[in-house]
Design a protein around this motif. Structure first.
Motif, PDB file in Angstrom:
ATOM      1  N   GLU A 228      -2.792  -6.304   6.767  1.00 19.40           N
ATOM      2  CA  GLU A 228      -3.834  -6.484   5.828  1.00 19.40           C
ATOM      3  C   GLU A 228      -5.267  -5.908   6.504  1.00 19.40           C
ATOM      4  N   ASP A 253     -13.552  -4.753  -0.284  1.00 19.24           N
ATOM      5  CA  ASP A 253     -12.226  -3.822  -0.424  1.00 19.24           C
ATOM      6  C   ASP A 253     -11.145  -4.543   0.636  1.00 19.24           C
ATOM      7  N   TYR A 256      -3.651  -3.223   1.728  1.00 10.44           N
ATOM      8  CA  TYR A 256      -2.320  -3.958   2.543  1.00 10.44           C
ATOM      9  C   TYR A 256      -1.443  -2.748   2.880  1.00 10.44           C
ATOM     10  N   GLU A 264      -1.849   0.197  -0.225  1.00  9.80           N
ATOM     11  CA  GLU A 264      -2.078  -0.528  -1.458  1.00  9.80           C
ATOM     12  C   GLU A 264      -3.642  -0.824  -1.215  1.00  9.80           C
ATOM     13  N   THR A 265      -4.412  -0.561  -2.032  1.00 17.08           N
ATOM     14  CA  THR A 265      -5.858  -0.879  -1.975  1.00 17.08           C
ATOM     15  C   THR A 265      -6.293  -1.736  -3.376  1.00 17.08           C
ATOM     16  N   ARG A 266      -7.220  -2.650  -2.933  1.00 14.13           N
ATOM     17  CA  ARG A 266      -7.792  -3.478  -4.143  1.00 14.13           C
ATOM     18  C   ARG A 266      -9.319  -3.432  -3.877  1.00 14.13           C
ATOM     19  N   ARG A 267      -9.933  -3.032  -4.938  1.00 16.45           N
ATOM     20  CA  ARG A 267     -11.384  -2.827  -4.763  1.00 16.45           C
ATOM     21  C   ARG A 267     -12.154  -3.934  -5.558  1.00 16.45           C
ATOM     22  N   VAL A 269     -13.022  -7.089  -4.546  1.00 22.91           N
ATOM     23  CA  VAL A 269     -12.130  -8.433  -4.564  1.00 22.91           C
ATOM     24  C   VAL A 269     -13.151  -9.363  -3.807  1.00 22.91           C
TER      25      VAL A 269
END
Length: 353
Positions: A228, A253, A256, A264-267, A269
C-alpha cells in the motif's frame, strides 16, 4: 550496560568506577566488544566531521523524563510508543537526530540511545560521502525494528522517515551523492526534502516509489498479499513493471499493489486513517480479525492468537490505539462475540461457548 555510561566512556568523561564497569561488561562476551567497537568507530567519524552540539546528558534526561511521565497500558506498552505524529506537521530537525527507537516497554531506551549514537555517526558518514570524495564501496546500513518498536530517522538532506514495527530500511552509505534511494521491507512514513535533480526513491519487493516532493507512507511487508502507498501531501510515481506507465498518486490518494495484477487506486480518501500508525493508532475498515491481529503484533508488539478459524475470518471496522490497547481489544472481543484472555504478553481470542 547503561547507555549513559557508554556515552560517557566514548566522550572520555567516565569515572574510574564507570571505566571498570565497562571493562567488566566487555569481558562478558565477544558481542559486547563488537558493539563497543562499532560505537567507537561511529564516534570517531562524528568527531572528525562538522556537527551540531549534542547535549548527551540533557538528551538522556529528556528521554527518561518522557518515559517516566508516559502513561503505561496494562500490557506494559507505553502510550508514547508511537506518539510521533505531532512532529509530522511543520516539525523542525529537533527530535529527529539520526535514529531514535521507541519500544513499547518502560525500558524502551535500554539500547536506543546507543543505537542513536551509532546512527548519528552513520548519518555523518553519509553526509561526508555526499561531498564527492572518492571512497571505497561500503555495504548499506540497515535500520531494523522489532515488533512494537518505532524508529525515527533523519537523513543528511533533511528528509525524514518513521519506521514501524517489524520493518527494515536499507540506506546506502553513499546516500545523497548521486542518488537518494532506499529499500524498505515493512512499513514506513517519509517526509522528503525536495531536490529535483536527485529524486528520492523507495524500493520494495513489488515496486519502486519515486517521490515528487511529498509526505507519504508505504506498507510493503514481503509476506503480505498486497502493498500500500498513501500520499498525505504532494505526489509520487509508482513503478511495478506491470504497467505501461508509472501510476501517479496525488495528495489524498491511496494505491494497493498486489503480488500480481494491476495497481488499484483510490482518489480523495481520508489518508490519515492509513497513516494513523505513526501516531500509535491503527484504523480498520472491514478488516478480518486475522489480518488485524498481524498488524497489531507488528505495530504494538503484542501477539494476538485466535483459536477458531471462523472467528479469525470475522470482519470489523474500528480503531485500536497503543494507549488503550487492552481496553480496545476487550471491546473488539465483545463486538465479535469472542472471549478475551491475557496470557503473559499474549492476547488470546476465542469464541464464546
Amino acid at each position: 550496560m547503561d547507555p549513559v555510561t557508554l556515552l560517557r566512556y566514548l566522550e572520555g568523561r567516565a569515572s574510574a568506577a564507570e571505566r571498570e564497569a565497562v571493562a567488566k561488561w566487555l569481558e562478558r562476551s565477544v558481542a559486547n566488544r563488537e558493539e563497543l567497537a562499532r560505537l567507537e568507530e561511529a564516534w570517531s567519524l562524528a568527531a572528525a566531521s562538522p556537527q551540531p552540539a549534542f547535549d548527551i546528558d540533557g538528551l538522556w534526561e529528556r528521554i527518561r523524563r518522557e518515559l517516566d511521565e508516559a502513561p503505561v497500558a496494562a500490557d506494559g506498552a507505553s502510550a508514547r510508543a508511537g506518539a510521533v505524529g505531532h512532529r509530522r506537521q511543520g516539525a523542525g530537525t529537533q527530535g529527529w537526530a539520526a535514529a531514535v527507537r521507541r519500544r513499547p516497554v518502560h525500558i524502551a531506551v535500554r539500547w536506543g540511545l546507543a543505537a542513536a549514537i551509532l546512527a548519528i555517526g552513520a548519518a555523518l558518514l553519509l553526509e561526508r560521502g555526499s561531498t564527492g570524495d572518492v571512497r571505497p564501496e561500503q555495504p548499506a546500513h540497515v535500520y531494523r525494528t522489532r515488533p512494537g518498536e518505532v524508529m525515527r530517522l533523519a537523513f543528511p538532506d533533511g528528509s525524514r522517515a518513521v519506521l514501524s514495527g517489524a520493518s527494515a530500511l536499507e540506506v546506502p552509505r553513499d546516500y545523497g551523492r548521486d542518488a537518494r534511494e532506499v529499500r524498505l521491507d515493512g512499513q514506513a512514513y517519509f517526509e522528503v526534502a525536495h531536490a529535483p535533480s536527485v529524486p528520492f526513491r523507495v524500493r520494495t519487493t513489488r515496486m519502486v516509489v519515486e517521490d515528487l516532493g511529498t509526505r507519504f507512507g508505504i506498507t510493503a511487508y514481503p509476506e503480505d498479499e498486497r502493498a500500500e502507498v498513501a500520499v498525505a501531501q504532494g505526489s509520487v510515481a509508482i513503478t511495478t513493471g506491470r504497467e505501461a506507465e508509472p501510476v501517479v498518486l496525488d495528495s489524498a490518494d491511496v494505491a494497493y499493489i498486489p503480488a500480481a495484477g494491476p495497481v488499484e487506486t483510490r482518489r480523495g480518501v481520508a489518508v490519515e486513517r492509513h497513516l494513523g500508525w505513526v501516531d500509535g493508532v491503527l484504523h480498520f475498515d472491514q478488516e478480518s480479525l486475522a489480518d488485524a491481529a498481524r498488524l497489531i503484533e507488528r505495530r504494538f508488539g503484542v501477539p494476538v492468537r485466535i483459536t477458531d478459524p471462523a472467528l479469525a475470518r470475522r470482519r470489523f471496522t474500528g480503531s485500536i490505539a497503543a494507549a488503550t490497547l487492552d481496553r480496545d481489544l476487550r471491546a473488539l472481543a465483545l463486538l465479535l462475540d469472542a472471549h478475551y484472555e491475557r496470557r503473559g504478553t499474549e492476547v488470546v481470542l476465542s469464541p464464546v461457548r
